[in-house]
Motif scaffolding. Structure first.
Motif, PDB file in Angstrom:
ATOM      1  N   ALA A   1       4.883  -2.700  -5.512  1.00  0.00           N
ATOM      2  CA  ALA A   1       3.900  -2.731  -4.867  1.00  0.00           C
ATOM      3  C   ALA A   1       3.105  -4.083  -5.383  1.00  0.00           C
ATOM      4  O   ALA A   1       2.519  -4.796  -4.470  1.00  0.00           O
ATOM      5  CB  ALA A   1       2.888  -1.560  -5.346  1.00  0.00           C
TER       6      ALA A   1
ATOM      7  N   LEU B   1       0.780  -1.039  -0.052  1.00  0.00           N
ATOM      8  CA  LEU B   1       0.022   0.012   0.010  1.00  0.00           C
ATOM      9  C   LEU B   1       0.906   1.129   0.028  1.00  0.00           C
ATOM     10  O   LEU B   1       0.671   2.174  -0.733  1.00  0.00           O
ATOM     11  CB  LEU B   1      -0.978   0.103   1.101  1.00  0.00           C
ATOM     12  CG  LEU B   1      -2.137  -1.039   1.243  1.00  0.00           C
ATOM     13  CD1 LEU B   1      -2.893  -1.012   2.462  1.00  0.00           C
ATOM     14  CD2 LEU B   1      -2.837  -0.443   0.014  1.00  0.00           C
TER      15      LEU B   1
ATOM     16  N   ALA C   1       2.326  -7.141  -2.875  1.00  0.00           N
ATOM     17  CA  ALA C   1       1.094  -7.742  -2.948  1.00  0.00           C
ATOM     18  C   ALA C   1       0.982  -9.158  -3.438  1.00  0.00           C
ATOM     19  O   ALA C   1       0.132  -9.898  -2.648  1.00  0.00           O
ATOM     20  CB  ALA C   1       0.278  -6.847  -3.879  1.00  0.00           C
TER      21      ALA C   1
END
Length: 52
Positions: free
Chosen positions: A24, A13, A28
Motif C-alpha cells: 500500500a 487503497l 501510494a
C-alpha cells in the motif's frame, strides 16, 4: 498518465484495506510521483498554450 495515478491509488487503497502495508505504501508513493509528473506536464502545456 492520470489514469495510471488513479490505478495506483486504487491499488494502494485496496492493499491498505486488506492489510498489506508495504504494498500500500509503495503504490501510494508511485501514485504521488505520477500525480506530480502529471501536474508539472499539465502546467507546462498550459503555459505553452497561453504563450502561443
Amino acid at each position: 498518465m492520470l489514469t495510471w495515478t488513479l490505478i495506483f491509488l486504487v491499488v494502494a487503497l485496496v492493499a491498505g484495506l486488506l492489510g498489506f502495508g508495504g504494498i500500500a505504501s509503495t503504490a501510494a508513493g508511485i501514485a504521488k510521483i505520477l500525480f506530480a509528473v502529471f501536474l508539472v506536464l499539465f502546467l507546462m502545456s498550459l503555459v505553452a498554450h497561453l504563450a502561443a
